[in-house]
Each structure stands twice: as C-alpha cells, then as structure tokens.
Write a protein that holds these residues in place. Structure first.
Motif, PDB file in Angstrom:
ATOM      1  N   ILE A 222       0.838  -1.204   0.000  1.00 51.96           N
ATOM      2  CA  ILE A 222       0.000   0.000   0.000  1.00 51.96           C
ATOM      3  C   ILE A 222       0.871   1.252   0.000  1.00 51.96           C
ATOM      4  O   ILE A 222       0.615   2.214  -0.743  1.00 51.96           O
ATOM      5  CB  ILE A 222      -0.950  -0.013   1.212  1.00 51.96           C
ATOM      6  CG1 ILE A 222      -1.933  -1.179   1.096  1.00 51.96           C
ATOM      7  CG2 ILE A 222      -1.701   1.319   1.328  1.00 51.96           C
ATOM      8  CD1 ILE A 222      -2.810  -1.363   2.313  1.00 51.96           C
ATOM      9  N   THR A 223       1.919   1.258   0.822  1.00 55.87           N
ATOM     10  CA  THR A 223       2.844   2.401   0.841  1.00 55.87           C
ATOM     11  C   THR A 223       3.522   2.572  -0.507  1.00 55.87           C
ATOM     12  O   THR A 223       3.696   3.707  -0.991  1.00 55.87           O
ATOM     13  CB  THR A 223       3.904   2.199   1.949  1.00 55.87           C
ATOM     14  OG1 THR A 223       3.252   2.040   3.209  1.00 55.87           O
ATOM     15  CG2 THR A 223       4.849   3.385   2.017  1.00 55.87           C
ATOM     16  N   ALA A 224       3.900   1.459  -1.147  1.00 56.15           N
ATOM     17  CA  ALA A 224       4.555   1.526  -2.453  1.00 56.15           C
ATOM     18  C   ALA A 224       3.635   2.110  -3.516  1.00 56.15           C
ATOM     19  O   ALA A 224       4.068   2.911  -4.361  1.00 56.15           O
ATOM     20  CB  ALA A 224       5.017   0.128  -2.869  1.00 56.15           C
ATOM     21  N   ILE A 225       2.353   1.746  -3.498  1.00 62.92           N
ATOM     22  CA  ILE A 225       1.393   2.271  -4.483  1.00 62.92           C
ATOM     23  C   ILE A 225       1.230   3.776  -4.318  1.00 62.92           C
ATOM     24  O   ILE A 225       1.272   4.541  -5.298  1.00 62.92           O
ATOM     25  CB  ILE A 225       0.041   1.538  -4.340  1.00 62.92           C
ATOM     26  CG1 ILE A 225       0.190   0.073  -4.754  1.00 62.92           C
ATOM     27  CG2 ILE A 225      -1.026   2.229  -5.191  1.00 62.92           C
ATOM     28  CD1 ILE A 225      -1.030  -0.773  -4.468  1.00 62.92           C
ATOM     29  N   PHE A 226       1.044   4.222  -3.080  1.00 62.76           N
ATOM     30  CA  PHE A 226       0.930   5.665  -2.837  1.00 62.76           C
ATOM     31  C   PHE A 226       2.216   6.382  -3.252  1.00 62.76           C
ATOM     32  O   PHE A 226       2.175   7.453  -3.852  1.00 62.76           O
ATOM     33  CB  PHE A 226       0.637   5.933  -1.355  1.00 62.76           C
ATOM     34  CG  PHE A 226      -0.818   5.920  -1.006  1.00 62.76           C
ATOM     35  CD1 PHE A 226      -1.540   7.103  -0.922  1.00 62.76           C
ATOM     36  CD2 PHE A 226      -1.490   4.733  -0.762  1.00 62.76           C
ATOM     37  CE1 PHE A 226      -2.884   7.102  -0.593  1.00 62.76           C
ATOM     38  CE2 PHE A 226      -2.826   4.720  -0.430  1.00 62.76           C
ATOM     39  CZ  PHE A 226      -3.541   5.901  -0.353  1.00 62.76           C
TER      40      PHE A 226
END
Length: 531
Positions: free
Chosen positions: A246-250
């Motif tokens: 999720i952090t990588a997508i953001f």
C-alpha cells in the motif's frame, strides 16, 4: 549517555542507509517511480528478516510496550525486542514508511538504561527511574527538545510527578540534548517553522480550529484501532507486506506521501494549492494508519506531527477570507495543529504545549496554543469519548498498565531500605538455645538455618501464640528468598496470603542471607505511608 548514544547511532544509521540511494534525506520524489515502488517492499523484507532471526514472539515494540514494562517489570526491556526495534525501525524510516522515530527512541532509550541498571545490580525501583531517564535522553537526542522530553516522560510514560524522579529525568534530557547538538548541530526539528503572532481577532477561529482537530484525532484513533482489529487474524509477515505494498502504491503516484519527515512536509505547507495539500494530508493519514496498524516498527507521534502540521496549513486558508490580512499564517497554524492533534490523540496537553513552546522558540505561541489545546481535548474526550491511543493499544494487546495502589506504593521502596540486619542466626540449634535468646532479646528477629544435602532452608522463629494445649513453645515459618534488587511489592506478594512470617534478602546467591523483612515490618511501613 548510553541511551542518547544509542539514539544518535540509530539516527546515523538511518541517514547512512538513505544516503546510499538519496542525494538529500527523505527526498523520495527524486527517485525513479519503479525504484520508489520497490523501496518499501525491500524495507518490509528487511524488517521480516530481522523479526525471523530474533523470533517473532519478540516483536512487541514501541511506546505502549515500554509503558507496560515500566509498570509491570520495572522498565526491563527484553534484548531481542530491542534488536528488532533498532534494525526494523531503521529499515522502516529509511524506506519511506509513515512512522516516526520517537517510537524507537523511547524503546531504545529505556532498553539502554535498563541494561546498565541490571548490569550494576541496582534495585528494581531505581532501574525503573533509570529507564525513565533513558526515555527522556532518547527523545531529547532524537528531537533536540529537552524540556518537552521531560514533560512527555512524566505525563505520558511514567504518569506521575515526584521530585526524586523529576530531577534525574531532567538531567538525562539535558545530557541527551547536549550530545545530539554535538553531533547534529544546534538546529532543532522544527526550526524552519516561524511563528507569526496571531491577533486577538483570530481567537474565536482558534477555538473552532481546536474542535475540528478533536474530530480529526478521534477519527485517527478509531480508524487505527479498526485497522488493528481487521488484520488481527493475518500473520505478521503478511501484515507487513500488505503495509509495504500500500505504501509503495501511494509512493509511486504521490512521492510526497512517503515518510513522516517534518522538514519535507513543511515544504508543502506554504505556497501550495488546497487540492495538493488535501491530497498529501489524506495520503499521510492513510499510510500512517496502515503502517502503524499493521505492525511496521516505528513511532506514532511523528505521523501525528505531520498530520497536525498539514491540517493546520489547510485550516489556515479560510483565515484569509474571514479576516483581510496580508500575512501568511500557515506556519503558525501548522504549529498549532501539531499541539491540538497531539493533545487529542495522546491525551497529553502539557506535553503538547511544551513541545510547541520549545519548537517555536517564541513565547507568543503559548496563549494561542492553549486556545487550540483545550477545545481539542474537550471535544475528543468529553464529546466523542476518545481515549489515549496508547491506552487503547495496551487494552487491545491485553498488556496491563495499571496496578493496585498498595503495590504501586511498595514498588517505590527497595528491600535494602527496610530490611532488618540485626537478626540472630542459629544454625541447626535446639529449641532451648532459641528460647533463651528470645527471653533476653524479644524484639530481634530470630532465623534458624537448616542444612540438607545440597540445600539450605531459613525459617523465622517466634513464640507460639496459639492457645492449643499441646502446642510447642516456638513457631517456625519457612522463609522465601528475595533478591537485594527487589522491592517491597515482591515481599508483599509473598507474605500477604498468610499475613505472617518473613522473607530473607540475599545479595549474590540464595544461600547467603543479608537481611530479614517480617510481615509486621511490612505492615508498619504501609501504615506509615498511608498516614
């Protein structure tokens, strides 16, 4: 000094790790999008690797865990959790997760001090104070805010104000600040925020501002607990990987959303459109919930600072429409946003006020901060029923943080301060010799040492006070051993069931006695403390 040294080493390691792929600390926008996407996932792999090496059962970290250990274990922090916190926190901070470094600072500070206390075999009550000193030194070394560190320890961690605790904690915070200034310079964490004096015409809006921050804080606390409950059935490895993805997508689409760095966040506080500010605020809000809720090692206060700063900048925009003024109040409202949100999230109004006072370097911030802090706290607690996020996390993890008043009182006194050293020791003596001594010295404790094959047993010997016609003249009470590091709380746990007898104190081995504490001595001490 040991705690501050650990935090300085931790900060240098984070900076070294980021220096391998960043030209400037926390400037993730300079990276290629694919590299930016892969970075949190690589950090998660590093965190999982160290958790696997040290054992997953040693993965309780951060401020709530330290509060529990201070209350129940006199501040003793397990070594393996400390290793997890150091390397896991380093990976999380260096790879863009929205977590703060105050979590590792508190954990490592308490661990460094408690390890020294146990190494020196100090009394447990002294180790507890020493752990509090380590926390203060750690926070001070991390943010260069010694006064705020002292208040945080007293209000949030130890939750008591006593002069014999306050003085050593203050000294430790000063040492931590001196050491971090020697390594990183005089600049404090929010030196870039300049507080613009706010006129009295803004005061009604500040009250509304505080109320809004109370709602934001309650939303943050509730959603964080919901994330923790939702993913509770999921194994820790998968939780951290989910947080990383999720952090990588953001981070791929909005690089400004990565990390809880205050200086990078400040660059978006002024001169940005409302849309971009809101986008960054929402992204930081979500990523903080995901990282903290799913168990990424790191602190909560750093994200609270960032969210409060961005909330303040957004809520400063209407001021220009309400009051015609050419001044830019975004920095001032960013500071006040930190104060209000920290108050409502942690239930620490004094720590929040001292933080912004120290960070602003301007006494004019005190009154506006109070006008924000009070409505934020009242709205959060009284209107919305919000509780401190640390207490909610402790309840969720079933980690006790409250003790009975009797035990709390007894924990503050070591056995060395109360034990009776004027006891009479008999070794395998017959009753006649003991009776002769009691007839001449009835106030001195009498201890009988009985030797077996490989064991030694100590017994307290007193006159038999029962009225049975066939009873002997003497009564014998087997004595349990307590370490010279123990407090009266451990003695109470042993003796309170029968409310008689005694324990003996040993220094190195349980077979050597250096003092005696009887139930009567303990009762007298409790009565004196009560009245």
């Amino acid at each position: 000094m040991s705690a501050a040294s650990l935090i300085i080493l931790f900060r240098l390691c984070v900076e070294w790790l980021q220096g391998l792929y960043l030209n400037e600390l926390n400037q993730f926008s300079s990276l290629d999008p694919l590299f930016r996407f892969a970075l949190p996932i690589a950090g998660a792999g590093f965190i999982i690797l160290f958790a696997f090496m040290t054992g997953f059962k040693h993965y309780r970290l951060g401020i709530p865990f330290v509060i529990h250990r201070l209350k129940q274990r006199y501040g003793h922090i397990p070594f393996r959790t400390t290793i997890n916190q150091f390397f896991g926190g380093m990976a999380a901070l260096a790879t863009g997760f929205v977590v703060g470094r105050e979590g590792p600072s508190v954990h490592l500070g308490a661990a460094g001090s408690s390890f020294i206390g146990h190494g020196l075999k100090l009394p447990y009550n002294s180790i507890r104070i020493l752990a509090g000193c380590g926390i203060a030194a750690g926070i001070s070394a991390s943010f260069n805010t010694p006064f705020a560190a002292v208040i945080f320890v007293m209000e949030v961690v130890l939750r008591e104000y006593r002069i014999h605790i306050f003085i050593p904690v203050m000294l430790a915070a000063a040492c931590g600040s001196l050491m971090t200034r020697a390594v990183f310079g005089q600049i404090h964490e929010l030196s870039f925020l300049s507080f613009q004096d706010i006129s009295q015409w803004h005061y009604p809006y500040l009250i509304l501002f505080g109320i809004i921050l109370g709602f934001i804080a309650t939303l943050f606390n509730n959603q964080l607990m919901n994330v923790m409950r939702l993913f509770r059935p999921v194994k820790m490895v998968w939780r951290i990987l989910i947080a990383a993805v999720i952090t990588a997508i953001f981070g791929y689409f909005l690089p400004e959303s990565l990390s809880a760095s205050l200086d990078v966040t400040h660059s978006f506080v002024t001169g940005q459109s409302v849309g971009l500010l809101l986008a960054i605020l929402i992204a930081k809000f979500v990523l903080a919930l995901v990282a903290i809720g799913l168990g990424v090692p790191g602190g909560l206060i750093g994200p609270v600072y960032v969210i409060g700063m961005l909330s303040g900048a957004v809520l400063a925009i209407p001021v220009g429409f309400l009051i015609s003024d050419s001044l830019d109040y975004s920095n001032s409202f960013a500071l006040l946003g930190i104060a209000g949100l920290m108050t409502a999230v942690l239930h620490a109004p004094l720590a929040a006020l001292s933080s912004v006072m120290e960070l602003a370097y301007n006494p004019e911030v005190i009154l506006p901060a109070m006008l924000v802090i009070v409505p934020a706290y009242v709205t959060s607690t009284q209107l919305l029923g919000n509780r401190s996020i640390f207490m909610r996390q402790l309840d969720y993890q079933k980690l006790s943080y409250t003790i009975s008043p009797i035990r709390e009182t007894l924990q503050k006194t070591g056995v060395l301060a109360v034990m009776d050293t004027e006891y009479k020791l008999f070794i395998d003596a017959p009753d006649k010799y003991i009776l002769d001594f009691l007839d001449t010295s009835p106030t001195h404790p009498v201890v009988l040492r009985s030797s077996f094959e490989i064991d030694v047993q100590y017994s307290l010997v007193q006159y038999e006070l029962s009225l049975h016609h066939d009873s002997s003249a003497l009564a014998y009470f087997d004595m349990q051993a307590v370490s010279s590091q123990a407090t009266l709380a451990e003695v109470y746990e042993i003796l309170q069931a029968n409310r008689n007898g005694a324990v003996y104190v040993y220094e190195t081995t349980p077979s050597s006695i250096i003092g005696v504490i009887t139930w009567n001595t303990l009762s007298s001490y409790l009565h004196k403390e009560k009245f």
